[in-house]
Design a protein around this motif. Structure first.
Motif, PDB file in Angstrom:
ATOM      1  N   TYR A  17       0.943  -1.214   0.109  1.00 11.46           N
ATOM      2  CA  TYR A  17       0.150  -0.097   0.013  1.00 11.46           C
ATOM      3  C   TYR A  17       1.002   1.285  -0.118  1.00 11.46           C
ATOM      4  O   TYR A  17       1.330   1.621   1.182  1.00 11.46           O
ATOM      5  N   ALA A  22       1.848  -4.885   3.168  1.00  6.71           N
ATOM      6  CA  ALA A  22       0.805  -5.456   3.920  1.00  6.71           C
ATOM      7  C   ALA A  22       0.991  -7.070   4.133  1.00  6.71           C
ATOM      8  O   ALA A  22       0.651  -7.424   4.810  1.00  6.71           O
ATOM      9  N   PRO A  41      -2.027 -11.096  14.522  1.00  6.20           N
ATOM     10  CA  PRO A  41      -2.484 -10.050  15.095  1.00  6.20           C
ATOM     11  C   PRO A  41      -2.854  -9.192  14.301  1.00  6.20           C
ATOM     12  O   PRO A  41      -2.819  -9.122  13.083  1.00  6.20           O
ATOM     13  N   ASN A  42      -3.630  -8.006  14.832  1.00  2.00           N
ATOM     14  CA  ASN A  42      -4.267  -6.906  13.993  1.00  2.00           C
ATOM     15  C   ASN A  42      -3.112  -6.516  13.024  1.00  2.00           C
ATOM     16  O   ASN A  42      -2.151  -6.116  13.743  1.00  2.00           O
ATOM     17  N   GLY A  43      -3.572  -6.324  11.786  1.00  2.00           N
ATOM     18  CA  GLY A  43      -2.777  -5.595  10.781  1.00  2.00           C
ATOM     19  C   GLY A  43      -1.695  -6.619  10.259  1.00  2.00           C
ATOM     20  O   GLY A  43      -0.797  -6.255   9.654  1.00  2.00           O
ATOM     21  N   ALA A  44      -1.905  -8.007  10.555  1.00  2.00           N
ATOM     22  CA  ALA A  44      -0.711  -8.731  10.132  1.00  2.00           C
ATOM     23  C   ALA A  44      -0.770  -8.919   8.694  1.00  2.00           C
ATOM     24  O   ALA A  44       0.012  -9.541   7.897  1.00  2.00           O
ATOM     25  N   GLY A  45      -2.084  -8.914   7.956  1.00  5.23           N
ATOM     26  CA  GLY A  45      -1.978  -8.940   6.327  1.00  5.23           C
ATOM     27  C   GLY A  45      -3.090  -9.999   6.374  1.00  5.23           C
ATOM     28  O   GLY A  45      -3.249 -10.215   5.049  1.00  5.23           O
ATOM     29  N   LYS A  46      -3.869 -10.376   7.149  1.00 11.14           N
ATOM     30  CA  LYS A  46      -4.737 -11.662   6.856  1.00 11.14           C
ATOM     31  C   LYS A  46      -5.901 -11.256   5.788  1.00 11.14           C
ATOM     32  O   LYS A  46      -6.015 -11.819   4.963  1.00 11.14           O
ATOM     33  N   SER A  47      -6.646 -10.278   6.100  1.00  9.42           N
ATOM     34  CA  SER A  47      -7.720  -9.795   5.081  1.00  9.42           C
ATOM     35  C   SER A  47      -7.403  -9.413   3.925  1.00  9.42           C
ATOM     36  O   SER A  47      -7.748  -9.715   2.920  1.00  9.42           O
ATOM     37  N   THR A  48      -5.855  -8.706   3.764  1.00  4.61           N
ATOM     38  CA  THR A  48      -5.466  -8.605   2.618  1.00  4.61           C
ATOM     39  C   THR A  48      -5.322  -9.727   1.810  1.00  4.61           C
ATOM     40  O   THR A  48      -5.386  -9.803   0.588  1.00  4.61           O
TER      41      THR A  48
HETATM   42  P1  ADP Z   1      -5.452  -8.078   9.205  1.00  2.00           P
HETATM   43  O1  ADP Z   1      -6.420  -8.539   8.489  1.00  2.00           O
HETATM   44  O2  ADP Z   1      -4.242  -9.102   9.717  1.00  2.00           O
HETATM   45  O3  ADP Z   1      -5.820  -7.163  10.368  1.00  2.00           O
HETATM   46  P2  ADP Z   1      -4.822  -6.124   7.011  1.00  2.00           P
HETATM   47  O4  ADP Z   1      -4.848  -7.007   5.908  1.00  2.00           O
HETATM   48  O5  ADP Z   1      -6.388  -5.580   7.258  1.00  2.00           O
HETATM   49  O6  ADP Z   1      -4.578  -7.049   8.545  1.00  2.00           O
HETATM   50  O7  ADP Z   1      -4.058  -4.960   7.120  1.00  2.00           O
HETATM   51  C1  ADP Z   1      -2.538  -5.153   6.876  1.00  2.00           C
HETATM   52  C2  ADP Z   1      -1.844  -4.001   6.790  1.00  2.00           C
HETATM   53  O8  ADP Z   1      -2.231  -3.351   5.608  1.00  2.00           O
HETATM   54  C3  ADP Z   1      -2.091  -2.899   8.080  1.00  2.00           C
HETATM   55  O9  ADP Z   1      -0.986  -2.231   8.238  1.00  2.00           O
HETATM   56  C4  ADP Z   1      -3.184  -2.131   7.551  1.00  2.00           C
HETATM   57  O10 ADP Z   1      -3.183  -0.764   7.767  1.00  2.00           O
HETATM   58  C5  ADP Z   1      -2.712  -2.068   5.913  1.00  2.00           C
HETATM   59  N1  ADP Z   1      -3.859  -1.666   5.013  1.00  2.00           N
HETATM   60  C6  ADP Z   1      -4.969  -2.686   4.736  1.00  2.00           C
HETATM   61  N2  ADP Z   1      -6.023  -1.857   3.983  1.00  2.00           N
HETATM   62  C7  ADP Z   1      -5.595  -0.820   3.589  1.00  2.00           C
HETATM   63  C8  ADP Z   1      -5.745   0.176   2.500  1.00  2.00           C
HETATM   64  N3  ADP Z   1      -6.788   0.011   1.804  1.00  2.00           N
HETATM   65  N4  ADP Z   1      -4.744   1.213   2.501  1.00  2.00           N
HETATM   66  C9  ADP Z   1      -3.617   1.217   3.167  1.00  2.00           C
HETATM   67  N5  ADP Z   1      -3.126   0.414   3.975  1.00  2.00           N
HETATM   68  C10 ADP Z   1      -4.135  -0.739   4.195  1.00  2.00           C
END
Ligand code: ADP
Length: 342
Positions: A17, A22, A41-48
């Protein structure tokens, strides 16, 4: 044609990003029929990662395949093979449950003549077949809303179901119901789910992938991870008596082991964990507990072996990756090559 060996395969996935990574060089596979938990943990990149696998987000580099089909090259083909429940599970508030699922089924191309039996079976799997099916979504509890999200993901009998935090925000009772529902899916579909509730993943999943700072830091069955990250054995002891007396016995019989006293209100209520790296010894605490028994100033109240749970493993695996990345940063600043963390 042979069926592909993996339901899901990711090779060197990276998502940036801007200049922030991510997901970094992430590779893993999920075999057909496996139930795999994605932890981090939160922000680990799971959803991405899950969004990349479902074709909703493009990776910056690397590639992913669903049943051997490239996600980047054939996004619409892979979407038909995946049921996806997004994080936060957005649902329209005004629809009734059965109405909404019917609408979704039409959208996903379920033939009209199969609609009723297909939806009945999904409603039953998700325990929505009684009163809940007639309720307006806006009036449902969080637990029921999650079930509607899972029901939606199951429409069309996808070969692969991907769920992003299906138990987020649920109370422990609702968590158990969703956990049972996931167990119910076993054998019907490959499941990849992300979660931060470690006990749930431990119970539901055949295998666990642990992600930290966008990197895969551990992967294996809970038993394999235990062996890798927490070898040896941990025992819990509860003793009544003087701490100094117990400490002298620890010095004599457990000098090589790590021990940690818990905080207690009563100074004579001694509770501690002792850990040894010895794998093969039958019962390394035998000599110690015999000595406690034989000592008139101490009473052994409880003593049992503790199996490390996924939480212990998770903490060690993520801590190790933080330490390695700090080391790498130090090396980089001092001009050495950064260490590759895998
Ligand atoms: P998780 O699901 O493990 O909590 P995410 O995949 O949501 O993690 O996020 C991984 C990292 O990417 C985090 O640091 C988050 O802040 C960043 N991030 C996620 N989506 C965006 C976006 N649309 N723009 C910028 N940064 C993003």
């Amino acid at each position: 044609m042979d069926s592909p060996p993996y339901s899901i395969e990711a090779k060197h996935l990276t998502k940036m990003y801007g200049r922030t990574p991510a997901v970094r060089d992430l590779s893993f596979q999920v075999r057909p029929g496996e139930v795999v938990g994605f932890l981090g943990p939160n922000g680990a990149g799971k959803s991405t990662t899950l969004r990349i696998l479902t074709g909703l987000l493009a990776a910056t580099s690397g590639e992913a395949w669903i049943n051997g089909i490239s996600v980047a090259r054939e996004p619409s083909a892979i979407k038909r093979q995946i049921g996806y429940m997004a994080e936060n599970n957005p649902l329209p508030e005004d629809f009734r449950v059965s109405e909404y699922l019917r609408f979704r089924a039409r959208l996903k191309g379920v033939p009209r003549r199969e609609l009723r039996s297909h939806l009945d079976s999904i409603l039953e799997t998700c325990d929505l077949h009684r009163k809940a099916r007639r309720k307006v979504i806006g009036a449902l509890s969080k637990g029921f809303r999650q079930r509607v999200g899972i029901a939606d993901a199951l429409i069309g009998n996808p070969q692969i179901t991907i769920m992003d935090e299906p138990t987020i925000g649920l109370d422990p009772h609702q968590v158990i119901l969703i956990r049972d529902l996931i167990q119910n899916l076993r054998g019907r579909t490959t499941v990849l789910l992300s979660s931060h509730i470690l006990s749930e993943v431990e119970v539901c999943c055949d295998r666990v992938l642990i992600l930290n700072q966008g990197r895969l830091v551990a992967s294996g069955t809970p038993a394999e991870l235990r062996e890798t990250f927490v070898p040896g054995a941990t025992y819990r002891l509860e003793v009544i008596g003087q701490r100094t007396v117990l400490e002298s016995l620890l010095q004599k019989y457990a000098a090589d082991w790590r021990h940690r006293f818990d905080q207690t209100d009563d100074p004579k209520d001694l509770r501690l964990r002792i850990s040894t790296d010895e794998r093969d010894q039958e019962d390394p605490t035998q000599a110690l507990t015999n000595a406690i028994h034989a000592n008139p100033e101490l009473t052994l109240r409880a003593w049992h072996k503790i199996d490390p749970n996924l939480e212990d493993i998770f903490l060690i695996a993520t801590r190790r990756s933080w330490e390695l990345s700090e080391e790498a940063l130090r090396d980089k600043n001092s001009g050495n090559q950064p260490e590759v963390i895998s």
